[in-house]
Design a protein around this motif. Structure first.
Motif, PDB file in Angstrom:
ATOM      1  N   CYS A  38       0.862  -1.176   0.000  1.00 31.14           N
ATOM      2  CA  CYS A  38       0.000   0.000   0.000  1.00 31.14           C
ATOM      3  C   CYS A  38       0.899   1.227   0.000  1.00 31.14           C
ATOM      4  O   CYS A  38       1.817   1.326   0.812  1.00 31.14           O
ATOM      5  CB  CYS A  38      -0.882   0.018   1.240  1.00 31.14           C
ATOM      6  SG  CYS A  38      -1.920  -1.433   1.390  1.00 31.14           S
ATOM      7  N   LEU A  39       0.671   2.135  -0.903  1.00 30.24           N
ATOM      8  CA  LEU A  39       1.461   3.356  -0.983  1.00 30.24           C
ATOM      9  C   LEU A  39       0.561   4.550  -0.717  1.00 30.24           C
ATOM     10  O   LEU A  39      -0.556   4.610  -1.217  1.00 30.24           O
ATOM     11  CB  LEU A  39       2.097   3.484  -2.376  1.00 30.24           C
ATOM     12  CG  LEU A  39       3.029   2.354  -2.795  1.00 30.24           C
ATOM     13  CD1 LEU A  39       3.445   2.527  -4.248  1.00 30.24           C
ATOM     14  CD2 LEU A  39       4.249   2.301  -1.898  1.00 30.24           C
ATOM     15  N   PHE A  40       1.054   5.503   0.066  1.00 29.61           N
ATOM     16  CA  PHE A  40       0.288   6.691   0.398  1.00 29.61           C
ATOM     17  C   PHE A  40       1.082   7.939   0.076  1.00 29.61           C
ATOM     18  O   PHE A  40       2.312   7.930   0.123  1.00 29.61           O
ATOM     19  CB  PHE A  40      -0.072   6.716   1.889  1.00 29.61           C
ATOM     20  CG  PHE A  40      -1.015   5.630   2.281  1.00 29.61           C
ATOM     21  CD1 PHE A  40      -2.379   5.796   2.136  1.00 29.61           C
ATOM     22  CD2 PHE A  40      -0.545   4.437   2.781  1.00 29.61           C
ATOM     23  CE1 PHE A  40      -3.255   4.790   2.479  1.00 29.61           C
ATOM     24  CE2 PHE A  40      -1.412   3.417   3.140  1.00 29.61           C
ATOM     25  CZ  PHE A  40      -2.767   3.599   2.989  1.00 29.61           C
ATOM     26  N   SER A  41       0.369   9.005  -0.202  1.00 32.28           N
ATOM     27  CA  SER A  41       0.998  10.285  -0.486  1.00 32.28           C
ATOM     28  C   SER A  41       0.030  11.401  -0.112  1.00 32.28           C
ATOM     29  O   SER A  41      -1.184  11.200  -0.142  1.00 32.28           O
ATOM     30  CB  SER A  41       1.322  10.356  -1.987  1.00 32.28           C
ATOM     31  OG  SER A  41       1.921  11.591  -2.310  1.00 32.28           O
ATOM     32  N   GLY A  42       0.559  12.528   0.219  1.00 27.42           N
ATOM     33  CA  GLY A  42      -0.284  13.697   0.432  1.00 27.42           C
ATOM     34  C   GLY A  42      -0.539  14.370  -0.906  1.00 27.42           C
ATOM     35  O   GLY A  42       0.341  14.404  -1.764  1.00 27.42           O
ATOM     36  N   ALA A  43      -1.737  14.850  -1.090  1.00 24.89           N
ATOM     37  CA  ALA A  43      -2.074  15.572  -2.320  1.00 24.89           C
ATOM     38  C   ALA A  43      -2.500  16.981  -1.938  1.00 24.89           C
ATOM     39  O   ALA A  43      -3.466  17.165  -1.202  1.00 24.89           O
ATOM     40  CB  ALA A  43      -3.193  14.871  -3.074  1.00 24.89           C
ATOM     41  N   TYR A  44      -1.761  17.956  -2.422  1.00 29.10           N
ATOM     42  CA  TYR A  44      -2.050  19.361  -2.149  1.00 29.10           C
ATOM     43  C   TYR A  44      -2.267  20.068  -3.480  1.00 29.10           C
ATOM     44  O   TYR A  44      -1.456  19.941  -4.401  1.00 29.10           O
ATOM     45  CB  TYR A  44      -0.887  20.012  -1.404  1.00 29.10           C
ATOM     46  CG  TYR A  44      -0.962  21.513  -1.397  1.00 29.10           C
ATOM     47  CD1 TYR A  44      -1.871  22.161  -0.569  1.00 29.10           C
ATOM     48  CD2 TYR A  44      -0.157  22.281  -2.220  1.00 29.10           C
ATOM     49  CE1 TYR A  44      -1.962  23.546  -0.567  1.00 29.10           C
ATOM     50  CE2 TYR A  44      -0.241  23.654  -2.220  1.00 29.10           C
ATOM     51  CZ  TYR A  44      -1.141  24.286  -1.397  1.00 29.10           C
ATOM     52  OH  TYR A  44      -1.241  25.653  -1.393  1.00 29.10           O
TER      53      TYR A  44
END
Length: 185
Positions: A38-44
């Motif tokens: 599972c890969l996560f990232s912040g999206a701004y």
């Protein structure tokens, strides 16, 4: 397939219907367990930001491993879809990364309300972020399937040699491994 309904809270939010595979993927993502990555990232997105129509899993790229995409909006209380904009547009017209010729656009817009969870199949659902009028924040992630031997042969556009493909995959694997090791500790 049997369906699992995630109850709507607060009232007025449309319940999400998950097939068993999506339910397992979401459970693994939220619990941090599972055999797949599972890969996560912040999206701004700043005011005026956008991301045009696309799918999250593209054939002949490493993103083909993505099975399910998710996002959880982190916007402040009082987010107003009409004023702040930046909705997620989910395309339902049967096309991929572009609207098929001669087909009338069909879509659903999801307001970027804080706490809203969106989950969909990465290779099947084209989507986009509409132009924003305010800063927009989200946590995005992908539940990936395991890598298979055939994935290595399918990377690239067919004009790349096998040795280059294996090298690119090894570099990508090393970068992911280093990233995961840094996160874990």
């Amino acid at each position: 397939l049997p369906k699992k309904v995630v109850e709507a809270d607060p009232p007025g939010v449309v319940p999400v219907v998950l097939d068993d595979a999506m339910f397992v993927a979401l459970s693994c993502v939220l619990s941090g367990r599972g055999d797949s990555c599972c890969l996560f990232s912040g999206a701004y997105y700043p005011s005026g930001g956008f991301y045009r129509r696309h799918r999250d899993a593209i054939p002949n790229s490493a993103s083909v491993l993505r099975k399910y995409s998710l996002l959880i909006y982190l916007n402040r209380d009082g987010w107003d879809g009409k004023k702040d904009a930046g909705q997620l547009r989910i395309h339902l017209d049967g096309g991929g990364d572009e609207l098929p010729p001669g087909v009338k656009p069909k879509f659903v817009d999801v307001d970027a309300l804080g706490g809203t969870l969106v989950l969909f199949k990465s290779d099947k659902i084209p989507h986009e972020v509409l132009d924003t009028n305010s800063e927009r924040f989200a946590l995005v992630g992908w539940y990936n399937r395991a890598v298979t031997a055939s994935d290595i042969g399918n990377l690239g556009d067919g004009g790349t040699s096998d040795i280059v493909r294996v090298g690119m995959l090894a570099v990508a694997l090393a970068l992911v491994t280093v990233g995961v090791a840094n996160i874990m500790g």
